[in-house]
Scaffold this motif. Structure first.
Motif, PDB file in Angstrom:
ATOM      1  N   ASN A   1       3.820 -29.575 -17.716  1.00  0.00           N
ATOM      2  CA  ASN A   1       4.495 -30.868 -17.805  1.00  0.00           C
ATOM      3  C   ASN A   1       4.379 -31.422 -19.221  1.00  0.00           C
ATOM      4  OD1 ASN A   1       5.204 -30.957 -15.058  1.00  0.00           O
ATOM      5  ND2 ASN A   1       3.193 -31.785 -14.504  1.00  0.00           N
ATOM      6  N   GLY A   2       5.415 -32.142 -19.649  1.00  0.00           N
ATOM      7  CA  GLY A   2       5.360 -32.783 -20.948  1.00  0.00           C
ATOM      8  C   GLY A   2       6.689 -32.709 -21.676  1.00  0.00           C
ATOM      9  N   ILE A   3       6.698 -33.239 -22.905  1.00  0.00           N
ATOM     10  CA  ILE A   3       7.860 -33.205 -23.787  1.00  0.00           C
ATOM     11  C   ILE A   3       7.358 -32.816 -25.166  1.00  0.00           C
ATOM     12  CG2 ILE A   3       9.732 -34.532 -24.845  1.00  0.00           C
ATOM     13  CD1 ILE A   3       9.541 -36.452 -22.439  1.00  0.00           C
ATOM     14  N   VAL A   4       7.838 -31.721 -25.693  1.00  0.00           N
ATOM     15  CA  VAL A   4       7.427 -31.276 -27.019  1.00  0.00           C
ATOM     16  C   VAL A   4       7.926 -32.293 -28.050  1.00  0.00           C
ATOM     17  CG1 VAL A   4       7.539 -29.421 -28.716  1.00  0.00           C
ATOM     18  CG2 VAL A   4       7.539 -28.881 -26.268  1.00  0.00           C
ATOM     19  N   GLY A   5       7.019 -32.732 -28.909  1.00  0.00           N
ATOM     20  CA  GLY A   5       7.328 -33.787 -29.864  1.00  0.00           C
ATOM     21  C   GLY A   5       6.801 -35.143 -29.428  1.00  0.00           C
ATOM     22  N   HIS A   6       6.410 -35.262 -28.150  1.00  0.00           N
ATOM     23  CA  HIS A   6       5.896 -36.543 -27.627  1.00  0.00           C
ATOM     24  C   HIS A   6       4.543 -36.364 -26.946  1.00  0.00           C
ATOM     25  CE1 HIS A   6       9.452 -39.051 -28.440  1.00  0.00           C
ATOM     26  NE2 HIS A   6      10.118 -37.917 -28.283  1.00  0.00           N
ATOM     27  N   ASN A   7       4.503 -35.534 -25.928  1.00  0.00           N
ATOM     28  CA  ASN A   7       3.222 -35.312 -25.247  1.00  0.00           C
ATOM     29  C   ASN A   7       3.210 -33.926 -24.617  1.00  0.00           C
ATOM     30  OD1 ASN A   7       5.245 -36.706 -23.404  1.00  0.00           O
ATOM     31  ND2 ASN A   7       3.751 -36.000 -21.891  1.00  0.00           N
ATOM     32  N   ILE A   8       2.205 -33.160 -24.977  1.00  0.00           N
ATOM     33  CA  ILE A   8       2.005 -31.839 -24.394  1.00  0.00           C
ATOM     34  C   ILE A   8       0.552 -31.711 -23.969  1.00  0.00           C
ATOM     35  CG2 ILE A   8       3.854 -30.764 -25.744  1.00  0.00           C
ATOM     36  CD1 ILE A   8       1.707 -29.543 -27.542  1.00  0.00           C
ATOM     37  N   PRO A   9       0.249 -30.849 -23.002  1.00  0.00           N
ATOM     38  CA  PRO A   9      -1.140 -30.694 -22.539  1.00  0.00           C
ATOM     39  C   PRO A   9      -2.046 -30.176 -23.657  1.00  0.00           C
ATOM     40  CG  PRO A   9       0.414 -29.702 -21.000  1.00  0.00           C
ATOM     41  CD  PRO A   9       1.189 -30.023 -22.227  1.00  0.00           C
ATOM     42  N   THR A  10      -3.271 -30.611 -23.643  1.00  0.00           N
ATOM     43  CA  THR A  10      -4.240 -30.112 -24.630  1.00  0.00           C
ATOM     44  C   THR A  10      -4.673 -28.690 -24.313  1.00  0.00           C
ATOM     45  OG1 THR A  10      -6.024 -31.120 -23.331  1.00  0.00           O
ATOM     46  CG2 THR A  10      -5.113 -32.408 -25.161  1.00  0.00           C
ATOM     47  N   SER A  11      -4.604 -28.330 -23.027  1.00  0.00           N
ATOM     48  CA  SER A  11      -4.985 -26.965 -22.640  1.00  0.00           C
ATOM     49  C   SER A  11      -3.753 -26.230 -22.132  1.00  0.00           C
ATOM     50  CB  SER A  11      -6.065 -27.000 -21.553  1.00  0.00           C
ATOM     51  OG  SER A  11      -5.582 -27.688 -20.410  1.00  0.00           O
ATOM     52  N   MET A  12      -3.284 -25.292 -22.922  1.00  0.00           N
ATOM     53  CA  MET A  12      -2.172 -24.427 -22.523  1.00  0.00           C
ATOM     54  C   MET A  12      -2.554 -22.992 -22.838  1.00  0.00           C
ATOM     55  SD  MET A  12       1.386 -26.309 -23.624  1.00  0.00           S
ATOM     56  CE  MET A  12       1.048 -26.200 -25.374  1.00  0.00           C
TER      57      MET A  12
END
Length: 336
Positions: free
Chosen positions: A262-273
């Motif tokens: 889940n998330g939007i690249v450039g705004h919020n992405i998970p810290t653990s991927m």
């Protein structure tokens, strides 16, 4: 610039056909196709539109021009919702047709095309693929991996918020399919900034690539994306995605849906991927779709379609599952 790979032309109004042919002719000429091949292209378009008008039931032609490392070609995909064909190979004979199936002119289209394919199901319709290269003879495809993109703008828009970027060397393939939030120029800007960062980032890891792109496009409206990597030596796929880009991975027996974060690249992405890996020995086909394509498509609905050109596979998914309310993308990648 990253943008739509194809333009859709409706083929239901006969009075529009001459304009359609002129526009495709113009696109091809500006893309570097020589005059002799343009004349052959005109004949192919004329045959396609004639068949679509007679049998297509509100069909369309998708047209795209590809640079192809200095050897440009035009790709035409005719899609119809007509009665289909019971025996497509028989319909390939010049002049062959029946009272209720598209067939006339298919032999001419095949003869004039550098590459040609046809897929048809009775009661479903027909897809005709024609590629016209500057050279006159088709070259055998000896590539380890084949990639075919189909990206279309939302109807009414002049630019696409979906985009594909590809890096291919002698040892690996790396692909980004991104969908800028919304549609139109600002979505396209987000995708192009992501593509520019994608091209310069040296790391092979899809996850690390997304982290790098996250920083690069912070001043845009952001995007969802999937990054796919294939190593020719180890024959391993690696993939990571953020947001609603669908990735489906096929083998002779198994099918897997790749799960995105889940998330939007450039705004919020998970810290653990983490990258997810798949063995090429088990999975030889990957299909990526943006959310402009409904998710509940199933290749089992299309008997033997995996034996056909990947552009035909893309067109079949688009034909049945395009939302027509957003930019639409289908990208297929196949390894030998």
């Amino acid at each position: 610039m990253v943008d739509a790979t194809h333009i859709s032309f409706a083929a239901s109004d006969r009075s529009y056909f001459s304009l359609l042919k002129k526009e495709i002719h113009r696109m091809a000429g500006e893309g570097g196709i020589q005059e002799a091949r343009l004349n052959e292209l005109d004949l192919i378009v004329a045959e396609m539109t004639s068949n679509l008008f007679k049998f297509g039931n509100h069909g369309e032609i998708l047209a795209g021009v590809f640079h192809n490392n200095g050897d440009p070609y035009v790709e035409l995909i005719s899609i119809d919702n007509g009665p289909g064909m019971i025996n497509p190979s028989r319909m390939m004979n010049d002049g062959m047709s029946t009272s209720n199936t598209m067939g006339h002119g298919l032999g001419s289209i095949k003869r004039l095309s550098t590459e040609f394919d046809l897929y048809s199901l009775s009661g479903w319709g027909t897809i005709v693929l024609s590629r016209v290269f500057n050279h006159t003879a088709a070259k055998p495809d000896r590539s380890v991996v084949t990639v075919r993109p189909l990206v279309l703008s939302k109807p009414g828009e002049n630019t696409s918020g979906d985009g594909v970027a590809i890096k291919k060397t002698g040892t690996y393939l790396k692909i980004m399919l991104a969908d800028g939030l919304g549609h139109g120029p600002e979505a396209n800007k987000a995708v192009n900034e992501a593509a520019a960062a994608f091209r310069v980032f040296p790391d092979h890891s899809p996850t690390e690539t997304i982290r790098f792109l996250h920083q690069a496009i912070k001043k845009t409206r952001g995007a969802v994306m999937n990054i796919l990597f294939y190593d020719f030596a180890t024959r391993i796929w690696r993939s990571a995605g953020v947001g609603n880009i669908a990735a489906r991975i096929f083998g002779p027996i198994l099918v897997k849906n790749h799960m995105s974060y889940n998330g939007i690249v450039g705004h919020n992405i998970p810290t653990s991927m983490n990258d997810q890996s798949y063995a090429g020995a088990d999975f030889n086909l990957v299909v990526l779709c943006s959310d402009g394509i409904k998710t509940r498509w199933d290749l089992a609905k299309y008997p033997n379609i995996r034996k056909h050109d990947l552009a035909v596979l893309n067109a079949a998914i688009y034909k049945d599952h395009a939302r027509q309310t957003d930019d639409m993308s289908v990208v297929s990648i196949k390894i030998r």
